[in-house]
Design an enzyme around this catalytic site. Structure first.
Site, PDB file in Angstrom:
ATOM      1  N   ARG A  37       0.802  -1.177  -0.052  1.00 43.65           N
ATOM      2  CA  ARG A  37      -0.050   0.004  -0.076  1.00 43.65           C
ATOM      3  C   ARG A  37       0.889   1.284  -0.024  1.00 43.65           C
ATOM      4  O   ARG A  37       0.804   2.093  -0.849  1.00 43.65           O
ATOM      5  CB  ARG A  37      -1.040  -0.023   1.197  1.00 43.65           C
ATOM      6  CG  ARG A  37      -1.997   1.119   1.331  1.00 43.65           C
ATOM      7  CD  ARG A  37      -2.771   1.359   2.283  1.00 43.65           C
ATOM      8  NE  ARG A  37      -3.525  -0.096   2.454  1.00 43.65           N
ATOM      9  CZ  ARG A  37      -4.349  -0.334   3.456  1.00 43.65           C
ATOM     10  NH1 ARG A  37      -4.609   0.441   4.375  1.00 43.65           N
ATOM     11  NH2 ARG A  37      -5.113  -1.215   3.520  1.00 43.65           N
ATOM     12  N   HIS A  83      -7.935  -4.252  -7.480  1.00 38.29           N
ATOM     13  CA  HIS A  83      -7.661  -3.604  -6.343  1.00 38.29           C
ATOM     14  C   HIS A  83      -8.876  -3.747  -5.540  1.00 38.29           C
ATOM     15  O   HIS A  83      -9.923  -2.695  -5.690  1.00 38.29           O
ATOM     16  CB  HIS A  83      -7.264  -2.092  -6.735  1.00 38.29           C
ATOM     17  CG  HIS A  83      -6.485  -1.412  -5.489  1.00 38.29           C
ATOM     18  ND1 HIS A  83      -5.401  -1.951  -5.063  1.00 38.29           N
ATOM     19  CD2 HIS A  83      -7.057  -0.447  -5.004  1.00 38.29           C
ATOM     20  CE1 HIS A  83      -4.773  -0.937  -4.095  1.00 38.29           C
ATOM     21  NE2 HIS A  83      -5.862  -0.340  -4.116  1.00 38.29           N
ATOM     22  N   TYR A 127     -18.008  12.217 -14.567  1.00 39.90           N
ATOM     23  CA  TYR A 127     -17.947  13.345 -15.360  1.00 39.90           C
ATOM     24  C   TYR A 127     -16.571  13.288 -16.124  1.00 39.90           C
ATOM     25  O   TYR A 127     -16.576  14.186 -17.285  1.00 39.90           O
ATOM     26  CB  TYR A 127     -18.254  14.556 -14.481  1.00 39.90           C
ATOM     27  CG  TYR A 127     -19.346  14.504 -13.964  1.00 39.90           C
ATOM     28  CD1 TYR A 127     -20.824  14.624 -14.663  1.00 39.90           C
ATOM     29  CD2 TYR A 127     -19.555  14.846 -12.510  1.00 39.90           C
ATOM     30  CE1 TYR A 127     -21.873  14.748 -14.001  1.00 39.90           C
ATOM     31  CE2 TYR A 127     -20.796  14.863 -12.029  1.00 39.90           C
ATOM     32  CZ  TYR A 127     -22.098  14.710 -12.530  1.00 39.90           C
ATOM     33  OH  TYR A 127     -23.157  14.861 -11.929  1.00 39.90           O
TER      34      TYR A 127
END
Length: 767
Positions: A37, A83, A127
């Site tokens: 991570r 993931h 968007y």
């Protein structure tokens, strides 16, 4: 609960101590955070989330020249296949890779609102659209050629690369930051052209010293530009040890407005400083008058950064103004370097610059060897097929006959003995076919299958000659690959050629490849006290009983009647100057420092002093003094403890003040400037004690020592005086009275003392 209700452990139950259970589980979590991570891999410079995003985009065929795809689709595929974390976190990571103000060489080409340098967040993933950049494609180059190891994804349905091939040292090119368990990393971006130059130098001289790399890598190259003012020796030490920091300043210039007027224009701000918060900080600096030379700040930025700073007067020195702003705002930051990376994908280590580049180059050699072996396998397979095709062309009639009439043509082709073709030239004129004396060979299963799958349109003379030419070319290529795999020097030469090609594509001559961050010597302006930059003018400081403070212009009559709010009255009134520092002593034993120039004007009722300092509401203001460096103060509490403190030690640098007098259940009682050789103390019991000032310790902080002994009550007041001049006080009528004979009250510190002299004020105060 009785023992009868306790459930006995079953045969399959495992018992362990709480310490062991928590320790094992936390260690597992820590290792997962470190390796999967927070820390980047030194080979490709990526964390798992970034690597998985790029791999998911490559599977979606989002090439730099292709179309865009909705970011929601990209983050959704990444989450579903590789993931298993929140899609918001994945989208944030992907959006950062598209921000050219955060990433030196963006890996994602974003279309839509992906945030800005002001600190605004990207638009929602539904968007925006994205695709890979050429830099990302360079990181993935060779992925389909067995260049790296693959591992199962989280649910075992698919496989994902454990590391990317990485054609350039992405760890240093784009930098990285992260916080793991017990460790962190912070690596600034660098210029790719310089990094590749250093890699070529390291290939040529593997034993090169760390400092020799700095002739190629000048220092960090931040995407937002700026000016690094860190001394070269400090940067060399940071790169040598893997830990250090860099002073980074904004880039600015003086803009002439004509007629002697000018303004400062900031065109580049430090890395990861949000412009909107920088403007807010500069506005706060103006409001609090921390930099009196600055009059106004405006943000005139459009596509480029343009922050305008207006000086208070044309006579202001620009260097001095910027020097003050560098000290009091984020126009200068210190970017820390902590090259803590996974050097082999598993082990975290703080590496030097040379170690990081060495890890990248060793990775590139592994990639080269693996790609070469993969290509070798492809060539061998193709050569086998070509040999079969050539045999088929030389015995075309027999092959057609077998395919037409045999029930199992594949087995028949493999069982047939074919004359081995001897081709001495690839031109039709010099073509020589099989001879009766040629050795006989059998077709392999791969060759037979390829012949059966051959298209009819390939059965022409020209195709045969092309196959022969292709075979010869592949044999030559195969010899080159075999020589490459057998010679380490050839391998490093090939890696150097590949790096040069990458440098040509992304180097300083490419769009956006030139160095952005410049270097300069720190033109530090000598520290100038703020008082020296303030016009020295007389004022009268007025503080009411309720703590409202103001500064009247000029030295007014201190007995003059002033207006206050209803129920309020004057408490402290004294003459001062705008350059003075005021020391405010609270009942909580803390000293606070206020600049007289920052006091509100005297037109109104003023402002609460507690808005300027962090004085608790329950703490009374004991005294306000004008700071005089070199003087000493007597501080004491209600229980009679006190000491002497130098004034320079009580000046506070922050609103929170400085704790000087430590208190238990008591509160602070007084603060008096030392003037004389003796101390006079009076208690609430009206007993007075006089002793030498040398009996009190000089401290910077503490509870102090006992001044006077009390059976009940506490300290009422104290003062310092010169014994030869006598002890003075104001009587109820306001007249000054002096007691010259003090033998009766002189004693040792911490004794009870004697009753006050005749005529001593009933409020037990000396002044």
């Amino acid at each position: 609960m009785s023992d009868d209700n306790e459930t006995a452990p079953g045969p399959n139950d495992v018992t362990e101590s709480l310490r062991s259970a928590i320790g094992d589980r936390y260690l597992t979590y820590a290792l997962s955070t470190i390796m999967h991570r927070a820390l980047p891999d030194a080979r490709d410079g990526l964390k798992p989330v970034h690597r998985r995003i790029l791999y998911a985009m490559s599977r979606l065929r989002l090439s730099p020249t292709g179309g865009f795809l909705k970011s929601a689709k990209i983050s959704g595929d990444t989450m579903g296949d590789f993931h298993p974390h929140g899609d918001a976190a994945i989208y944030d990571a992907m959006a950062r890779l598209a921000q050219d103000f955060n990433v030196r060489y963006p890996l994602v080409d974003g279309q839509g609102n992906f945030g800005n340098i002001d600190g605004d967040n990207p638009a929602a993933s539904r968007y925006t659209e994205a695709r890979m950049t050429a830099a990302a494609e360079a990181l993935l180059e060779g992925l389909s050629e067995d260049a790296v190891d693959f591992r199962d994804n989280y649910d075992g349905r698919l496989t994902e690369p454990s590391v990317l091939p990485a054609s350039f040292p992405n760890l240093l090119a784009n930098g990285s930051s992260g916080i793991a368990v017990g460790m962190a990393t912070n690596i600034p971006p660098h210029n790719l052209h310089e990094l590749i130059d250093a890699c070529l130098h390291l290939i040529k001289s593997p034993g090169a010293a760390d400092d020799s790399l700095l002739t190629h890598i000048l220092g960090p190259d931040f995407p937002t530009g700026g000016v690094i003012v860190e001394p070269p020796e400090n940067m060399a030490e940071a790169y040598r040890t893997g830990r250090g920091s860099f002073r980074l300043r904004a880039k600015w210039e003086v803009e002439d407005l004509g007629r002697g007027q000018w303004q400062i224009v900031v065109t580049e701000i430090p890395y990861q400083v949000q412009k909107s918060k920088l403007i807010e900080k500069l506005a706060e600096v103006i409001q609090t008058k921390k930099v009196p030379l600055l009059a106004d700040v405006r943000d005139e930025s459009a596509e480029d950064v343009r922050v305008v700073l207006e000086p208070r007067a044309r006579s202001v020195d620009p260097e001095m103004l910027m020097g003050m702003l560098f000290r009091n705002s984020d126009l200068e930051i210190r970017f820390s370097l902590n090259m803590n990376v996974l050097i082999d994908g598993l082990t975290p280590k703080v590496c030097s610059l040379k170690e990081v580049l060495r890890a990248f180059l060793d990775h590139r050699r592994d990639v080269l060897v693996r790609r070469s072996r993969h290509r070798l396998g492809k060539i061998d397979h193709r050569l086998e097929v070509l040999e079969g095709f050539i045999i088929a062309f030389l015995h075309l009639d027999r092959v057609i006959d077998i395919i037409r009439y045999d029930d199992d043509p594949k087995s028949a082709l493999m069982a047939e003995d074919w004359a081995h073709p001897h081709i001495r030239a690839t031109s039709e004129k010099d073509y020589v076919g099989p001879k009766a004396t040629d050795p006989e060979i059998a077709l392999t299963e791969v060759q037979a299958e390829a012949i059966l799958n051959m298209r009819l349109r390939s059965l022409r003379r020209l195709e045969e000659l092309e196959l022969i030419a292709e075979r010869d070319a592949l044999r030559a290529e195969r010899q080159g690959i075999m020589a490459l795999l057998a010679d380490e020097a050839l391998q490093w030469a090939r890696i150097a050629d590949e790096l040069r090609e990458t440098r040509k594509q992304f180097g300083r001559t490419s769009p956006g490849g030139a160095r952005r961050t410049q270097f300069a010597l720190a033109a530090d302006v000598a520290y100038v006290p703020i008082e020296a930059m303030i016009d020295r003018e007389p004022i009268t400081v007025v503080c009411s009983q309720m703590g409202w403070v103001r500064a009247m212009t000029g030295h007014i009559d201190l007995t003059r009647d002033l207006k206050f709010k209803d129920g309020d009255a004057a408490r402290f009134t004294f003459h001062a100057e705008t350059t003075d520092k005021l020391l405010v002593f609270g009942a909580n034993g803390r000293f606070y420092t206020v600049s007289a120039a920052n006091l509100p004007g005297g037109r109104g009722m003023g402002e609460p002093l507690r808005l300027m300092i962090d004085l608790p509401n329950e703490a009374e203001i004991i005294d306000i003094l004008i700071h005089k460096p070199g003087e000493k103060l007597l501080v004491a509490s209600t229980d009679g403890n006190g000491f002497v403190v130098p004034e320079v030690e009580v000046v506070a640098q922050t609103r929170a003040g400085k704790q000087v007098l430590n208190l238990g259940a008591s509160t602070a009682r007084l603060c008096k400037r030392i003037a004389g050789d003796h101390v006079a103390v009076v208690g609430e019991n009206r007993k007075v004690l006089v002793f030498g000032i040398d009996e009190l310790p000089e401290m910077t902080r503490g509870k102090g020592v006992r001044l006077q002994k009390y059976k009940d009550g506490g300290l009422s007041d104290a003062t310092t005086f010169t014994l030869a001049d006598g002890l003075t006080w104001l009587d109820p009528a306001g007249r000054t009275r002096t007691q010259s004979e003090l033998d009766e009250w002189i004693g040792k510190r911490a004794t009870a003392g004697r009753m006050a002299p005749r005529g001593f004020p009933r409020d037990n105060r000396f002044t």
